[in-house]
Design a protein around this motif. Structure first.
Motif, PDB file in Angstrom:
ATOM      1  N   VAL A 273      48.350  -3.957   9.012  1.00  0.00           N
ATOM      2  CA  VAL A 273      47.264  -2.708   9.114  1.00  0.00           C
ATOM      3  C   VAL A 273      46.542  -2.707  10.585  1.00  0.00           C
ATOM      4  O   VAL A 273      45.629  -2.113  10.666  1.00  0.00           O
ATOM      5  CB  VAL A 273      46.332  -3.110   8.114  1.00  0.00           C
ATOM      6  CG1 VAL A 273      46.905  -3.039   6.573  1.00  0.00           C
ATOM      7  CG2 VAL A 273      45.562  -4.845   8.228  1.00  0.00           C
ATOM      8  N   ILE A 274      47.256  -3.131  11.526  1.00  0.00           N
ATOM      9  CA  ILE A 274      46.838  -3.005  12.914  1.00  0.00           C
ATOM     10  C   ILE A 274      46.736  -1.507  13.135  1.00  0.00           C
ATOM     11  O   ILE A 274      47.667  -0.830  13.043  1.00  0.00           O
ATOM     12  CB  ILE A 274      47.745  -3.698  13.774  1.00  0.00           C
ATOM     13  CG1 ILE A 274      47.905  -5.306  13.624  1.00  0.00           C
ATOM     14  CG2 ILE A 274      47.631  -3.493  15.264  1.00  0.00           C
ATOM     15  CD1 ILE A 274      48.992  -6.135  13.926  1.00  0.00           C
ATOM     16  N   GLN A 284      43.660  -8.420  15.033  1.00  0.00           N
ATOM     17  CA  GLN A 284      44.820  -7.863  14.659  1.00  0.00           C
ATOM     18  C   GLN A 284      45.982  -8.527  15.786  1.00  0.00           C
ATOM     19  O   GLN A 284      47.062  -8.787  15.315  1.00  0.00           O
ATOM     20  CB  GLN A 284      44.662  -6.580  15.576  1.00  0.00           C
ATOM     21  CG  GLN A 284      43.563  -5.350  14.925  1.00  0.00           C
ATOM     22  CD  GLN A 284      43.535  -4.072  15.691  1.00  0.00           C
ATOM     23  OE1 GLN A 284      44.479  -3.667  15.901  1.00  0.00           O
ATOM     24  NE2 GLN A 284      42.393  -3.532  15.485  1.00  0.00           N
ATOM     25  N   ILE A 285      45.402  -9.493  16.896  1.00  0.00           N
ATOM     26  CA  ILE A 285      46.289 -10.123  17.429  1.00  0.00           C
ATOM     27  C   ILE A 285      46.926 -11.298  16.346  1.00  0.00           C
ATOM     28  O   ILE A 285      47.880 -11.623  16.310  1.00  0.00           O
ATOM     29  CB  ILE A 285      45.685 -10.739  18.407  1.00  0.00           C
ATOM     30  CG1 ILE A 285      45.411  -9.869  19.663  1.00  0.00           C
ATOM     31  CG2 ILE A 285      46.466 -12.146  19.097  1.00  0.00           C
ATOM     32  CD1 ILE A 285      44.836 -10.230  20.900  1.00  0.00           C
ATOM     33  N   THR A 286      45.889 -11.888  15.379  1.00  0.00           N
ATOM     34  CA  THR A 286      46.361 -12.959  14.348  1.00  0.00           C
ATOM     35  C   THR A 286      47.342 -12.187  13.727  1.00  0.00           C
ATOM     36  O   THR A 286      48.252 -13.069  13.166  1.00  0.00           O
ATOM     37  CB  THR A 286      44.951 -13.453  13.671  1.00  0.00           C
ATOM     38  OG1 THR A 286      44.170 -13.796  15.005  1.00  0.00           O
ATOM     39  CG2 THR A 286      45.572 -14.360  12.658  1.00  0.00           C
ATOM     40  N   GLN A 287      47.049 -11.022  13.170  1.00  0.00           N
ATOM     41  CA  GLN A 287      48.037 -10.409  12.205  1.00  0.00           C
ATOM     42  C   GLN A 287      49.311 -10.517  12.959  1.00  0.00           C
ATOM     43  O   GLN A 287      50.299 -10.920  12.317  1.00  0.00           O
ATOM     44  CB  GLN A 287      47.536  -9.055  11.552  1.00  0.00           C
ATOM     45  CG  GLN A 287      48.609  -8.910  10.298  1.00  0.00           C
ATOM     46  CD  GLN A 287      48.708  -7.658   9.765  1.00  0.00           C
ATOM     47  OE1 GLN A 287      48.108  -6.524  10.361  1.00  0.00           O
ATOM     48  NE2 GLN A 287      48.680  -7.752   8.410  1.00  0.00           N
ATOM     49  N   ALA A 311      45.959  -0.906  20.314  1.00  0.00           N
ATOM     50  CA  ALA A 311      47.080  -1.161  18.984  1.00  0.00           C
ATOM     51  C   ALA A 311      48.361  -1.210  19.294  1.00  0.00           C
ATOM     52  O   ALA A 311      49.120  -1.770  18.733  1.00  0.00           O
ATOM     53  CB  ALA A 311      46.363  -0.486  17.739  1.00  0.00           C
ATOM     54  N   LYS A 312      48.536   0.010  19.795  1.00  0.00           N
ATOM     55  CA  LYS A 312      50.008   0.375  20.114  1.00  0.00           C
ATOM     56  C   LYS A 312      50.728  -0.535  21.044  1.00  0.00           C
ATOM     57  O   LYS A 312      51.857  -1.004  20.561  1.00  0.00           O
ATOM     58  CB  LYS A 312      50.083   2.049  20.790  1.00  0.00           C
ATOM     59  CG  LYS A 312      51.458   2.303  20.737  1.00  0.00           C
ATOM     60  CD  LYS A 312      51.294   3.713  21.552  1.00  0.00           C
ATOM     61  CE  LYS A 312      52.647   4.037  21.953  1.00  0.00           C
ATOM     62  NZ  LYS A 312      52.681   5.572  22.784  1.00  0.00           N
ATOM     63  N   ALA A 313      50.032  -1.087  21.995  1.00  0.00           N
ATOM     64  CA  ALA A 313      50.735  -2.013  22.818  1.00  0.00           C
ATOM     65  C   ALA A 313      50.981  -3.341  22.262  1.00  0.00           C
ATOM     66  O   ALA A 313      51.873  -3.951  22.363  1.00  0.00           O
ATOM     67  CB  ALA A 313      49.872  -2.390  24.184  1.00  0.00           C
TER      68      ALA A 313
END
Ligand code: GAL
Length: 425
Positions: A273-274, A284-287, A311-313
């Motif tokens: 869901v990033i 987001q990094i954790t996911q 988020a794209k990177a």
């Protein structure tokens, strides 16, 4: 500390290390059961799936840009091909629930909603293929889909043929409205065989164990023989609580689920869901890091037309994707939890290891965590020495380490540090 206390604590520590080694050996060393013999998903499937972000929005009148329609999939296909997504491996563009017309056609075939998909699925598949991508679709083993559209019960063969005729490359097969555990198991098996009989290569994504858990413990050896991946746990939401609950479920069941994952068959902790609204940068990094460690299918559910560069990177990070897609195909596991930190590790090809350290504390600032390298990879990850690269939150070469040394990291609340360890000598 007295000499006896020191000895007791050392013995205790040794006991813990041995216990972890035993667990790690158990999770790492078992041979993988036979996989569905369709030659697909030799590494976890990568792509995009509409559900978490777009759900069952059928209101194209008022929300033409976010309803489940041909237009949405044409636009996402175009972006997947032109914005670097396909190049890093995101290949399957997948339709979830709510694409169907409320009734089958006069010959009993499923049909797409003609207002929202005026060109039909076959034309959409052609377009998706012309972009070098593959198309996924959704159906349900029971009498209705979860959102109430026609189910496949009694129509497995006809539906498999229809999907193959249209040029579909993946089927997500849900488990709602199935009236017995026998019908559930028979249905999932029947559809698997029916897809194979079509002669088309179609990845088979199941939710069979998820619908079994409340009643029975799933037989994963059997599930692996029929499915390319399988959902075990509740739907992902756009929230940290949801990501945590998925990780907690996974660690509580890792003895059972980790050994069954491997080329051809994977545990599916649900979509990435990033790039949406609910996760902080660190979350987001954790996911991303943990989905790589878990050898999870990487199916993004976000709006690629409007996504931040950050988020794209993260989603396109080649080093992290390489961990997810590692050809050894062994799923990682949690090695330990202490003081609200979790350490996860995953064996990789060429004797390399991935290690993720998560700071689960939701109060305060970054906390430091020191890990002794002897404890990683059953004592082998850095033996006699290794080169360590930090991949997340930012890529940094940390350099050369000896087996007896330790590594100190700083981890943000709900964030993760992801490392890659390679043998130096
Ligand atoms: C759920 C499934 C979700 C989504 C939804 C569609 O049961 O787990 O991933 O497919 O149904 O209605």
């Amino acid at each position: 500390m007295t000499a006896t206390m020191k000895l007791v604590s050392r013995v205790r520590r040794l006991g813990c290390v041995l216990a972890f080694c035993f667990l790690a050996l158990f999770l790492w060393g078992l041979p993988v059961a036979r996989a569905l013999d369709n030659g697909l998903a030799m590494t976890p499937t990568m792509g995009w799936l509409h559900w978490e972000r777009f759900m069952c929005n059928v209101n194209c009148q008022e929300e033409p840009d976010s309803c489940v329609s041909e237009k949405l999939f044409l636009q996402i296909a175009e972006i997947m091909a032109s914005d670097g997504w396909k190049d890093v491996g995101y290949e399957y563009l997948c339709i979830d629930d709510c694409w169907m017309a409320p009734k089958r056609d006069s010959e009993g075939r499923l049909q797409a909603d003609s207002k929202r998909f005026p060109g039909g699925i076959r034309r959409l598949a052609n377009y998706v293929h012309s972009k070098g991508l593959k198309l996924g679709i959704y159906a349900d083993v029971g009498n209705k889909t979860c959102a109430g559209f026609p189910g496949s019960f009694g129509y497995y063969d006809i539906d498999a043929e229809t999907f193959a005729d249209w040029g579909v490359d993946l089927l997500k097969f849900d488990g709602c409205y199935c009236d017995s555990i026998k019908h559930l198991a028979d249905g999932y098996k029947h559809m698997s065989l029916a897809l194979n009989r079509t002669g088309r290569s179609i990845v088979y994504s199941c939710e069979w164990p998820l619908y079994m858990w409340p009643i029975f413990k799933p037989n994963y050896t059997e599930i692996r023989e029929y499915c390319n991946h399988w959902r075990n746990f509740a739907d992902v939401y756009d929230s940290w609580q949801s990501i945590r609950s998925i990780l907690d479920w996974t660690t509580s069941n890792q003895e059972r689920i980790v050994p069954v994952a491997g080329p051809g068959g994977w545990n599916d902790p649900d979509m990435l869901v990033i790039g949406n609204f609910g996760l902080s940068r660190d979350q987001q990094i954790t996911q991303m890091a943990l989905w790589a460690i878990m050898a999870a299918p990487l199916l993004m559910s976000n709006d690629l037309r409007h996504i931040s560069l950050e988020a794209k990177a993260l989603l396109q990070d080649k080093d992290v994707i390489a961990i997810n897609q590692d050809p050894l195909g062994k799923q990682g596991y949690r090695l330990r939890k202490e003081d609200n930190f979790e350490v996860w590790e995953r064996p990789l090809s060429n004797l390399a290891w991935a290690v993720a350290m998560v700071n689960l504390q939701e109060i305060g600032g970054p906390r430091s965590y020191t890990i002794s390298l002897t404890s990683l990879g059953q004592g082998l990850a850095c033996n006699p020495d290794c080169l360590i690269t930090q991949l997340l939150p930012v890529k940094r070469k940390l350099g050369f380490y000896e087996w007896t040394s330790s590594l100190k990291t700083q981890i943000n609340p709900t964030g993760t540090v992801l490392l890659r360890l390679e043998r130096a000598s």
